[in-house]
Design a protein around this motif. Sequence first.
Motif, PDB file in Angstrom:
ATOM      1  N   ILE A  20       0.834  -1.209   0.000  1.00 12.64           N
ATOM      2  CA  ILE A  20       0.000   0.000   0.000  1.00 12.64           C
ATOM      3  C   ILE A  20       0.867   1.257   0.000  1.00 12.64           C
ATOM      4  O   ILE A  20       0.570   2.236  -0.705  1.00 12.64           O
ATOM      5  N   SER A  21       1.947   1.232   0.749  1.00 13.59           N
ATOM      6  CA  SER A  21       2.851   2.377   0.778  1.00 13.59           C
ATOM      7  C   SER A  21       3.414   2.656  -0.611  1.00 13.59           C
ATOM      8  O   SER A  21       3.487   3.814  -1.049  1.00 13.59           O
ATOM      9  N   ALA A  22       3.800   1.595  -1.327  1.00 15.24           N
ATOM     10  CA  ALA A  22       4.353   1.771  -2.678  1.00 15.24           C
ATOM     11  C   ALA A  22       3.301   2.330  -3.633  1.00 15.24           C
ATOM     12  O   ALA A  22       3.614   3.165  -4.494  1.00 15.24           O
ATOM     13  N   LEU A  23       2.077   1.902  -3.502  1.00 19.46           N
ATOM     14  CA  LEU A  23       0.999   2.429  -4.348  1.00 19.46           C
ATOM     15  C   LEU A  23       0.778   3.917  -4.092  1.00 19.46           C
ATOM     16  O   LEU A  23       0.636   4.713  -5.029  1.00 19.46           O
ATOM     17  N   LEU A  24       0.767   4.288  -2.839  1.00 24.55           N
ATOM     18  CA  LEU A  24       0.545   5.691  -2.490  1.00 24.55           C
ATOM     19  C   LEU A  24       1.700   6.566  -2.963  1.00 24.55           C
ATOM     20  O   LEU A  24       1.492   7.654  -3.513  1.00 24.55           O
ATOM     21  N   GLU A  25       2.909   6.084  -2.758  1.00 26.51           N
ATOM     22  CA  GLU A  25       4.087   6.849  -3.194  1.00 26.51           C
ATOM     23  C   GLU A  25       4.131   6.992  -4.705  1.00 26.51           C
ATOM     24  O   GLU A  25       4.682   7.970  -5.229  1.00 26.51           O
ATOM     25  N   SER A  26       3.545   6.035  -5.425  1.00 29.48           N
ATOM     26  CA  SER A  26       3.568   6.079  -6.886  1.00 29.48           C
ATOM     27  C   SER A  26       2.462   6.943  -7.469  1.00 29.48           C
ATOM     28  O   SER A  26       2.421   7.170  -8.673  1.00 29.48           O
ATOM     29  N   GLY A  27       1.525   7.409  -6.617  1.00 26.41           N
ATOM     30  CA  GLY A  27       0.578   8.417  -7.067  1.00 26.41           C
ATOM     31  C   GLY A  27      -0.775   7.942  -7.542  1.00 26.41           C
ATOM     32  O   GLY A  27      -1.338   8.508  -8.490  1.00 26.41           O
ATOM     33  N   VAL A  28      -1.359   6.927  -6.903  1.00 23.68           N
ATOM     34  CA  VAL A  28      -2.713   6.508  -7.283  1.00 23.68           C
ATOM     35  C   VAL A  28      -3.733   7.532  -6.791  1.00 23.68           C
ATOM     36  O   VAL A  28      -3.460   8.330  -5.889  1.00 23.68           O
ATOM     37  N   ASP A  29      -4.925   7.504  -7.394  1.00 22.40           N
ATOM     38  CA  ASP A  29      -5.995   8.419  -7.005  1.00 22.40           C
ATOM     39  C   ASP A  29      -6.860   7.858  -5.876  1.00 22.40           C
ATOM     40  O   ASP A  29      -7.487   8.613  -5.131  1.00 22.40           O
TER      41      ASP A  29
END
Length: 493
Positions: free
Chosen positions: A132-141
Amino acid sequence: MQEHSFLEEIKNSVLVGDGATGTELFARGAGQDKGIERLNLIAPELVLGLHKDYVAAGSRVIETNTFGANRINLARYGAESEVGRIIQAGVSLARSAAGGGVYVAGSVGPLPTVEGEPIAEQEASACFAEQISALLESGVDLLILESFTNFKDAAAALGIARSMTSLPIVAQMAFDTDGYTADGFSADDAALRCRDAGADMVGANCGYGVTSVIAAIRRMSRLGLPMSAYMNAGFPEQVEGRLVYLSSPGYLADRARLLVGMGVRLIGGCCGTGPDTIRALKKAVRNMDGLSPIAHVKESLPRGAAQTVSANPLPPGRILVELDPPTSLNVEPVIAAAKTLKKAGASAITIADNPLASVRVDTLTVSAMVQQKANIPVIPHLTGRDRNRIAVQSTIMGAHVLGIRSILCVTGDPVRMCEEPNTSGVFDVNSVGLVRLVAAFNAGQRMGRDCQTAFSIGVALNPNVRSISGQMVKLRKKVDAGAHFALTQPVFS
């Protein structure tokens, strides 16, 4: 896109999501031994092409190819150290296809089991946090947590996600055709719990086909919560040597209109669906915006299990004795022991379910024989260790047919204690899930009124611990699920 514009749109509009990722990539030539999520690195053009096709078909929300991008799953391919790179690439590919008018949702699925055993809680939390941290850092909406079959795992992922972000979170679970999770939560109960744990939208996906999604949404619809529904195309069948999904885009589009009519605001496809399905869904719901707005209710979670028919109480007296099923085919010594115990004052006999994960005559057979021949009430133990969800329900029904009227729902001794090679635990449901299933049968909610049972439901309580508080929390959950009584290990002064 603005992080809160998704929530604003779904108040009065219907958004169309995308369809399947895995099955569609396989259909487009992806090797089944590569790992779907690894395609973000080794075949990015394949993933990008699928995203673009979904956008062209009318998707307003597309999911990143990261459903199984956790270190447990990726370890199968020796890629556990590439979680961050795979997720970053997945978000980048989706963003490239999305353009300016499409939301990119970070997909998070449940963790796999390892040799049949669930992942330890601490390790599971670390895996979800990394993904989840990687998804957030990568810029999901936004985030979409999907295909969770038991609430405990969904709650763990949801709690971690909410602690990390204020972005919208969609929590979708997979239900059976009656609208229940594998661990016995009804869809409306699960939805309220997900809402309370931080979900902005709740819903159903995949599961046992379209009927299971409709059953779940029907239960959720009375809550007034924002809902999502992602239907699969049914179960694949062999046609001329190929696996084919037979539910047509037209059929799914028709069901989509029904779901939107119930209040669904995000509609999409799951396994077996593709751009043609999304195109049909888009056309079907095109003029269904502006339906009654969603009311965000905050009702409290009801205590207790479903209302039951009058379950037989425990037999009079306070002495229960546990016997183990035999390891041979001779049940007579167990029956003789039960007769002796009855004469000595025992009120009931409990029969263990393959104790110490050892092979024995099954508990239901022994229980029925002892109850009939020793003329004493018997309480068989029931675990989810050795039975999948289908077998558990069949055992519950069989127990009632055989005249058993009390069941002790327990987790079961761990499989690692057994000496059988290549043996794994099933654990489709835990002890709380077992209680919920039995309670649902008592209420006539599982297979209809023709299958309504009348069990007294027991659970285990271990007082031989340093701190009893944790055990009391577990007991409260079991009572809330529908337990009538608890049995402890021996207690000595």
